[in-house]
Design an enzyme around this catalytic site. Sequence first.
Site, PDB file in Angstrom:
ATOM      1  N   SER A  94     135.644  -1.840 -28.478  1.00 42.33           N
ATOM      2  CA  SER A  94     136.784  -1.511 -27.620  1.00 42.33           C
ATOM      3  C   SER A  94     136.539  -1.805 -26.147  1.00 42.33           C
ATOM      4  O   SER A  94     137.502  -1.999 -25.401  1.00 42.33           O
ATOM      5  CB  SER A  94     137.146  -0.032 -27.788  1.00 42.33           C
ATOM      6  OG  SER A  94     137.591   0.226 -29.095  1.00 42.33           O
ATOM      7  N   THR A 157     138.303   2.171 -23.565  1.00 43.35           N
ATOM      8  CA  THR A 157     139.573   1.556 -23.167  1.00 43.35           C
ATOM      9  C   THR A 157     140.038   2.028 -21.799  1.00 43.35           C
ATOM     10  O   THR A 157     140.248   1.201 -20.897  1.00 43.35           O
ATOM     11  CB  THR A 157     140.642   1.809 -24.229  1.00 43.35           C
ATOM     12  OG1 THR A 157     140.228   1.217 -25.468  1.00 43.35           O
ATOM     13  CG2 THR A 157     141.981   1.208 -23.818  1.00 43.35           C
ATOM     14  N   GLU A 218     138.336  26.590 -22.050  1.00 47.20           N
ATOM     15  CA  GLU A 218     138.965  26.809 -23.356  1.00 47.20           C
ATOM     16  C   GLU A 218     137.957  27.277 -24.403  1.00 47.20           C
ATOM     17  O   GLU A 218     138.299  28.049 -25.302  1.00 47.20           O
ATOM     18  CB  GLU A 218     139.646  25.522 -23.817  1.00 47.20           C
ATOM     19  CG  GLU A 218     140.501  25.673 -25.062  1.00 47.20           C
ATOM     20  CD  GLU A 218     141.285  24.411 -25.375  1.00 47.20           C
ATOM     21  OE1 GLU A 218     142.047  24.429 -26.364  1.00 47.20           O
ATOM     22  OE2 GLU A 218     141.155  23.406 -24.637  1.00 47.20           O
ATOM     23  N   PHE A 272     142.641  17.826 -21.469  1.00 45.62           N
ATOM     24  CA  PHE A 272     142.969  18.874 -22.434  1.00 45.62           C
ATOM     25  C   PHE A 272     141.830  19.286 -23.354  1.00 45.62           C
ATOM     26  O   PHE A 272     141.939  20.269 -24.060  1.00 45.62           O
ATOM     27  CB  PHE A 272     144.174  18.437 -23.277  1.00 45.62           C
ATOM     28  CG  PHE A 272     145.436  18.301 -22.475  1.00 45.62           C
ATOM     29  CD1 PHE A 272     146.088  19.420 -21.997  1.00 45.62           C
ATOM     30  CD2 PHE A 272     145.959  17.054 -22.181  1.00 45.62           C
ATOM     31  CE1 PHE A 272     147.237  19.303 -21.248  1.00 45.62           C
ATOM     32  CE2 PHE A 272     147.113  16.924 -21.431  1.00 45.62           C
ATOM     33  CZ  PHE A 272     147.758  18.048 -20.957  1.00 45.62           C
ATOM     34  N   GLU A 273     140.733  18.529 -23.345  1.00 45.51           N
ATOM     35  CA  GLU A 273     139.587  18.862 -24.193  1.00 45.51           C
ATOM     36  C   GLU A 273     138.289  18.509 -23.464  1.00 45.51           C
ATOM     37  O   GLU A 273     138.289  17.656 -22.565  1.00 45.51           O
ATOM     38  CB  GLU A 273     139.633  18.093 -25.520  1.00 45.51           C
ATOM     39  CG  GLU A 273     140.743  18.533 -26.469  1.00 45.51           C
ATOM     40  CD  GLU A 273     140.510  19.907 -27.080  1.00 45.51           C
ATOM     41  OE1 GLU A 273     139.334  20.335 -27.184  1.00 45.51           O
ATOM     42  OE2 GLU A 273     141.494  20.565 -27.443  1.00 45.51           O
ATOM     43  N   ASP A 288     148.015  21.896 -26.488  1.00 45.62           N
ATOM     44  CA  ASP A 288     147.951  20.484 -26.113  1.00 45.62           C
ATOM     45  C   ASP A 288     149.265  19.777 -26.415  1.00 45.62           C
ATOM     46  O   ASP A 288     149.784  19.895 -27.536  1.00 45.62           O
ATOM     47  CB  ASP A 288     146.826  19.777 -26.865  1.00 45.62           C
ATOM     48  CG  ASP A 288     145.467  20.402 -26.602  1.00 45.62           C
ATOM     49  OD1 ASP A 288     145.281  20.977 -25.515  1.00 45.62           O
ATOM     50  OD2 ASP A 288     144.597  20.317 -27.487  1.00 45.62           O
ATOM     51  N   ASP A 319     141.449   4.636 -34.017  1.00 46.84           N
ATOM     52  CA  ASP A 319     140.142   4.021 -34.241  1.00 46.84           C
ATOM     53  C   ASP A 319     139.134   5.034 -34.784  1.00 46.84           C
ATOM     54  O   ASP A 319     138.393   4.753 -35.736  1.00 46.84           O
ATOM     55  CB  ASP A 319     139.651   3.442 -32.913  1.00 46.84           C
ATOM     56  CG  ASP A 319     138.265   2.838 -33.002  1.00 46.84           C
ATOM     57  OD1 ASP A 319     138.109   1.821 -33.701  1.00 46.84           O
ATOM     58  OD2 ASP A 319     137.344   3.380 -32.373  1.00 46.84           O
ATOM     59  N   HIS A 361     141.337  -4.406 -31.839  1.00 43.97           N
ATOM     60  CA  HIS A 361     140.593  -4.916 -32.993  1.00 43.97           C
ATOM     61  C   HIS A 361     141.127  -4.215 -34.228  1.00 43.97           C
ATOM     62  O   HIS A 361     141.996  -3.340 -34.143  1.00 43.97           O
ATOM     63  CB  HIS A 361     139.086  -4.654 -32.837  1.00 43.97           C
ATOM     64  CG  HIS A 361     138.755  -3.211 -32.623  1.00 43.97           C
ATOM     65  ND1 HIS A 361     138.785  -2.277 -33.637  1.00 43.97           N
ATOM     66  CD2 HIS A 361     138.388  -2.533 -31.509  1.00 43.97           C
ATOM     67  CE1 HIS A 361     138.464  -1.095 -33.165  1.00 43.97           C
ATOM     68  NE2 HIS A 361     138.226  -1.213 -31.861  1.00 43.97           N
TER      69      HIS A 361
END
Length: 471
Positions: A94, A157, A218, A272-273, A288, A319, A361
């Site tokens: 990627s 990415t 969290e 968010f994580e 979320d 992916d 890909h």
Amino acid sequence: MFLLVFEEENPEFWRAQGAKALQAALNRKLNTNVAKNIMLFLGDGMGITTITAARILKGQMHNQSGEETVMTMDTFPHAGLLKTYSVDFQIPDSSSTATAYLCGVKTNLNTVGVSAAARNGICKTQKGNEVSSILKWAKDAGKSVGIVTTTRVQHATPATTYAHSASRKWYSDADMPASAKKEGCTDIASQLLKNTDIDVIIGGGRKYMTPKGTWDPEYPRDLASSGKRQDGRHLISDWQKMKVGKVARYVWNRTDFDAVDPDTTDYLMALFEPGDLRFDVERDPTMDPSIAETTEKAIRILSKNPKGFFLLVEGGRIDQGHHASRASMALHETVAFDNAVAKGLELTNEEETLTLVTADHSHAFTFNGYPFRGQSILGKSPLYGKDMLPYTTLMYGNGPGYKVVDNKRPDIGKVDTRKKPKLWSSPVAFLSVHSFLLSSLYSPTFTCSFPLCSLLPCPVALLSVLSYLHL
């Protein structure tokens, strides 16, 4: 099981559909406008087999047969195919593909925003070989820019839009070898603040932004979710300090995200994580938002700029579902991604916005067994193998789903595969890698709203995009 619709027995039914499609193509007017905005939707690992299976799943989620379903990405007026490879490998990853379609330069495996003169993991080869991305070009042209992803924002990415790194795995300084730091290379998370002034940043990756041992808001009792940085920097606080005088919002949960007013917000960072976001089917909607919702927020903030915007939206966990041989997860992620595409089209004007949907890909993902029309895409083939055992319609050419005991594969006859089993079967006991089994050499599809798509390799397609922007 789908029952044959009577009208499908009539040849005129199919001829009428063909005539309608042909007439629509003949009536289409060529859009020759210069694009003010660009939305690039990237389905990571979303090869042709994935799109086909997800199309069927999307229909079946709405109590339809599925095969006749039309996804939003199917409705684009122009389509083509991309040939993917990296400079040093037949099958790319990627980061090397992202460097191709975002920077217009093919490069080596596992490298981010650098030319092929840089070597994977070798810091000293990075210097002087950095290449810039379309996000930076858009920002330099006065446009607003943003990234939305379902992975950590430091992942391959999204990282390629702003970072230059000899290794895609240098998420924080804790992930870097001492030699690289000594030679002056910096981690990807720190480059998120340093390199380009990004207006909207949405995804995961909190733990790469905070000092080692910092409790996650969290998951305060989970040590694996706590901060990782060894340099003591709190990049979230640093980002907020950099935006003094602007309306800059940092959020990490649904409540605060919903409270962000796009009309009055200049900058948004939403993480968010601690790492990647949860798979969509496992997502807690009270904590979320969906990728469609994050896409909407980004567009509403960015579109205030009269000069336009560039937005990258990545369905990154497609992916990761495939890597884990979890076909159900990958396909549900693709459906969610397609919903984000629909939201993007709804909020923009195609007369001034170039919208592209593509993949970087494919995967070793196959579709087999002559299933009946309307049969669950997550189900089993009506045929049995030569060993007189059933098998799933969807399979992987390799991956962790491999299970053979005494030269026999498991009998899944009594397993309800529609209820998202953990692993889909694989005949080869290797970790899942990118491949192009059914997708062929020309793997990821490439659809867009402007007439620039054809059989083009990534860099050429990118340059065609840039010609519309006049960048």
